[in-house]
Scaffold this motif. Structure first.
Motif, PDB file in Angstrom:
ATOM      1  N   GLY A  11      34.525  43.641  36.797  1.00 21.40           N
ATOM      2  CA  GLY A  11      34.537  42.301  37.175  1.00 21.40           C
ATOM      3  C   GLY A  11      33.534  41.787  38.110  1.00 21.40           C
ATOM      4  N   THR A  37      30.940  44.255  34.374  1.00 22.58           N
ATOM      5  CA  THR A  37      32.009  43.920  33.268  1.00 22.58           C
ATOM      6  C   THR A  37      32.279  42.579  33.368  1.00 22.58           C
ATOM      7  N   LEU A 101      38.154  43.782  39.364  1.00 27.63           N
ATOM      8  CA  LEU A 101      39.065  43.018  38.520  1.00 27.63           C
ATOM      9  C   LEU A 101      40.195  42.431  39.063  1.00 27.63           C
ATOM     10  N   VAL A 102      41.057  41.451  38.394  1.00 29.15           N
ATOM     11  CA  VAL A 102      41.905  40.818  39.273  1.00 29.15           C
ATOM     12  C   VAL A 102      43.407  41.248  38.583  1.00 29.15           C
ATOM     13  N   GLY A 103      44.236  41.676  39.362  1.00 27.81           N
ATOM     14  CA  GLY A 103      45.663  42.073  38.927  1.00 27.81           C
ATOM     15  C   GLY A 103      45.774  43.567  38.177  1.00 27.81           C
ATOM     16  N   THR A 203      37.090  31.371  50.134  1.00 25.59           N
ATOM     17  CA  THR A 203      36.639  30.795  48.834  1.00 25.59           C
ATOM     18  C   THR A 203      36.895  32.128  47.795  1.00 25.59           C
TER      19      THR A 203
HETATM   20  P1  NDP Z   1      38.134  36.213  40.200  1.00 24.33           P
HETATM   21  O1  NDP Z   1      38.981  35.953  39.619  1.00 24.33           O
HETATM   22  O2  NDP Z   1      37.144  35.702  40.764  1.00 24.33           O
HETATM   23  O3  NDP Z   1      37.430  37.529  39.512  1.00 24.33           O
HETATM   24  C1  NDP Z   1      38.016  38.621  38.616  1.00 24.33           C
HETATM   25  C2  NDP Z   1      37.172  39.162  37.671  1.00 24.33           C
HETATM   26  O4  NDP Z   1      37.917  40.079  36.800  1.00 24.33           O
HETATM   27  C3  NDP Z   1      36.199  38.450  36.711  1.00 24.33           C
HETATM   28  O5  NDP Z   1      35.102  39.287  36.582  1.00 24.33           O
HETATM   29  C4  NDP Z   1      37.101  38.527  35.567  1.00 24.33           C
HETATM   30  O6  NDP Z   1      36.278  38.203  34.548  1.00 24.33           O
HETATM   31  C5  NDP Z   1      37.674  39.876  35.257  1.00 24.33           C
HETATM   32  N1  NDP Z   1      39.067  39.728  34.793  1.00 24.33           N
HETATM   33  C6  NDP Z   1      39.728  38.839  34.850  1.00 24.33           C
HETATM   34  N2  NDP Z   1      41.003  39.426  34.031  1.00 24.33           N
HETATM   35  C7  NDP Z   1      40.600  40.429  33.444  1.00 24.33           C
HETATM   36  C8  NDP Z   1      41.218  41.210  32.476  1.00 24.33           C
HETATM   37  N3  NDP Z   1      42.483  40.867  31.911  1.00 24.33           N
HETATM   38  N4  NDP Z   1      40.638  42.286  32.063  1.00 24.33           N
HETATM   39  C9  NDP Z   1      39.466  42.570  32.578  1.00 24.33           C
HETATM   40  N5  NDP Z   1      38.812  42.001  33.402  1.00 24.33           N
HETATM   41  C10 NDP Z   1      39.413  40.614  33.824  1.00 24.33           C
HETATM   42  O7  NDP Z   1      38.867  37.348  41.369  1.00 24.33           O
HETATM   43  P2  NDP Z   1      38.612  37.630  42.965  1.00 24.33           P
HETATM   44  O8  NDP Z   1      37.018  38.345  42.778  1.00 24.33           O
HETATM   45  O9  NDP Z   1      38.816  36.735  43.537  1.00 24.33           O
HETATM   46  O10 NDP Z   1      39.471  39.070  43.151  1.00 24.33           O
HETATM   47  C11 NDP Z   1      39.215  40.341  42.430  1.00 24.33           C
HETATM   48  C12 NDP Z   1      40.286  41.264  43.033  1.00 24.33           C
HETATM   49  O11 NDP Z   1      39.755  41.471  44.575  1.00 24.33           O
HETATM   50  C13 NDP Z   1      41.730  40.988  43.250  1.00 24.33           C
HETATM   51  O12 NDP Z   1      42.378  42.060  43.122  1.00 24.33           O
HETATM   52  C14 NDP Z   1      41.681  40.395  44.643  1.00 24.33           C
HETATM   53  O13 NDP Z   1      43.019  40.349  45.153  1.00 24.33           O
HETATM   54  C15 NDP Z   1      40.804  41.186  45.280  1.00 24.33           C
HETATM   55  N6  NDP Z   1      40.186  40.410  46.562  1.00 24.33           N
HETATM   56  C16 NDP Z   1      39.615  39.279  46.470  1.00 24.33           C
HETATM   57  C17 NDP Z   1      39.154  38.903  47.516  1.00 24.33           C
HETATM   58  C18 NDP Z   1      38.243  37.562  47.275  1.00 24.33           C
HETATM   59  O14 NDP Z   1      37.747  36.972  48.326  1.00 24.33           O
HETATM   60  N7  NDP Z   1      37.847  36.866  46.408  1.00 24.33           N
HETATM   61  C19 NDP Z   1      39.201  39.271  48.921  1.00 24.33           C
HETATM   62  C20 NDP Z   1      40.171  40.533  49.123  1.00 24.33           C
HETATM   63  C21 NDP Z   1      40.676  40.962  48.082  1.00 24.33           C
HETATM   64  P3  NDP Z   1      35.894  36.597  33.930  1.00 24.33           P
HETATM   65  O15 NDP Z   1      35.027  36.260  35.073  1.00 24.33           O
HETATM   66  O16 NDP Z   1      34.961  36.851  32.769  1.00 24.33           O
HETATM   67  O17 NDP Z   1      37.130  36.035  33.524  1.00 24.33           O
END
Ligand code: NDP
Ligand code: MG
Length: 388
Positions: A11, A37, A101-103, A203
């Motif tokens: 991610g 990725t 990755l998210v989710g 953010t």
């Molecule tokens: P983003 O939505 O910004 O990024 C998600 C990443 O995962 C992107 O690289 C996206 O690719 C990729 N992705 C999305 N869906 C899929 C899928 N189905 N299969 C494979 N790759 C996928 O999320 P965040 O960075 O905000 O969050 C990521 C994780 O970290 C989450 O679990 C969140 O809860 C956790 N987290 C985030 C924080 C934050 O400050 N952002 C703080 C603490 C925890 P693409 O960009 O190409 O769509």
């Protein structure tokens, strides 16, 4: 001199992924990026390939297969599809996997990385929410290190340094309260995605920003803390702290409380997870206490934010309940972002899914996968009824 640590970022195009690359870029002697990725954002991935020259990149959305040729850059290999994630995390030229990755999509690749003996810097909290018991058992079995990136859990880890876990009385997770902290019950139903996507202090990606607005994010974090630190739900509390300066606290049996503070910036917990237990200097912004003036606290309101109570219920129910709750939440948040359901329908759909799919038996990976699928199908059907 020690060779640089090889890092794979699952991610890398996301919010955590991009912050991780900033941290890594500032320590070129210490870290090297070997794998990145993206799901569909091939434009950002192409820039990252050019800049970091990883050995391999993965694009998981098959609809983007047409963009792959443009990504190949010199020595970078380009792979496509979900299963490629399972292959790259096990490569010998990967030491640490940043799971961002998210989710639910994060679960299988993170488990695979653990089985391959890789250390994990975990941002993807959903992995522990749905599969905490299995994941922590694998961490012990394969003797890998799983360190939290989530700021609250990083704060707790920092507070626990030099302490015996048996001397902990309770963990106190702080929550910003999100953009609707002072929004009345009556107004909640009319909240639009655009308003919910404006977080006051952080953010982040869209899904976690909505989770922060419903307080489900804090619910997921309570479950995450339970597995990371091995403490029961009764010893984990949530306090709303709108300034997001105290990232969480630990109260010990003698009544002493330790807190970790810092400005809200994920680069600090990311760096801590990558360099633990060392604390290399950084150029991150510092807290200016006089400018802040005061820090405030209040109890969360589970009447207006039922998602927090639903997470405690899932934790008490155990078994497949957290996986059902998580999948229902992911499906409901996606529908809300698409403008298909209202804000208050999110907790309603999650509660309905949890009622319809009671927790079942011993937690296996199959059970978790099935609970995830069933809860998504339930929400799709229930939402169709709501919108007609
Ligand atoms: P983003 O939505 O910004 O990024 C998600 C990443 O995962 C992107 O690289 C996206 O690719 C990729 N992705 C999305 N869906 C899929 C899928 N189905 N299969 C494979 N790759 C996928 O999320 P965040 O960075 O905000 O969050 C990521 C994780 O970290 C989450 O679990 C969140 O809860 C956790 N987290 C985030 C924080 C934050 O400050 N952002 C703080 C603490 C925890 P693409 O960009 O190409 O769509
Ligand atoms: Mg957090």
């Amino acid at each position: 001199m020690k060779r640089p640590t090889n890092i794979a970022i699952l991610g890398s195009t996301g919010s955590i992924g991009r912050s991780s690359l900033e941290v890594i870029e500032a320590m070129p002697d210490r870290f090297r990026v070997t794998c990145l990725t993206a799901h569909r954002n091939t434009e950002i991935l192409a820039e990252q390939v050019h800049r970091f020259k990883p050995r391999v990149v993965v694009v998981t959305d098959p609809a983007r297969a047409g963009d792959l040729r443009a990504l190949a850059d010199g020595t970078t290999e380009v792979l496509c599809g979900d299963t490629a994630l399972l292959d790259v995390v096990a490569r010998p030229d990967v030491d640490i996997v940043i799971s961002a990755l998210v989710g639910f999509a994060g679960l299988h690749p993170t488990l695979r990385a653990i089985e391959a003996g890789k250390d994990i810097a975990l941002a993807n909290k959903e992995t522990l929410v749905v599969g905490g018991e299995l994941v922590m058992a694998k961490v012990r079995e394969h003797k890998v290190r799983l360190l939290p990136v989530d700021s609250e859990h990083s704060a707790i880890l920092q507070c626990l340094q030099g302490e015996d876990i048996h001397s902990v009385n309770r963990l106190i997770l702080t929550a910003s309260g999100g953009p609707f902290l002072n929004t009345s019950h009556a107004e909640m139903a009319g909240i639009t995605p655009a308003r919910a996507l404006k977080h006051p202090t952080w953010t982040m990606g869209a899904k976690i920003t909505i989770d922060s607005a419903t307080l489900m994010n804090k619910g997921l974090e309570v479950i995450e803390a339970q597995w990371l630190f091995g403490l029961p739900a009764e010893r984990i509390e949530v306090i709303v702290h709108p300034q997001s300066i105290i990232h969480s606290m630990v109260e010990f049996v003698d009544g002493s409380v330790k807190a970790q503070l810092g400005i809200p910036d994920m680069k600090l917990p990311i760096q801590y997870a990558l360099t633990y237990p060392e604390r290399p200097p950084s150029g991150f912004k510092r807290v200016d206490f006089a400018a802040l003036g005061r820090l405030t606290f209040q109890d969360p309101d589970t009447e207006r934010f039922p998602c927090l109570a639903l997470a405690f219920r899932a934790m008490r129910d155990g078994g497949s309940a957290p996986a059902v709750m998580n999948a229902a939440n992911e499906a409901a948040v996606a529908l809300f972002l698409d403008g298909k359901i209202g804000f208050t329908a999110i907790p309603e759909l999650i509660a309905a899914a949890m009622d319809a799919l009671p927790p079942s038996g011993a937690v296996t990976l199959d059970l978790i996968d099935r609970a995830d699928r069933d809860a998504r199908a339930f929400v799709a059907q229930a939402a169709a009824v709501l919108t007609h």
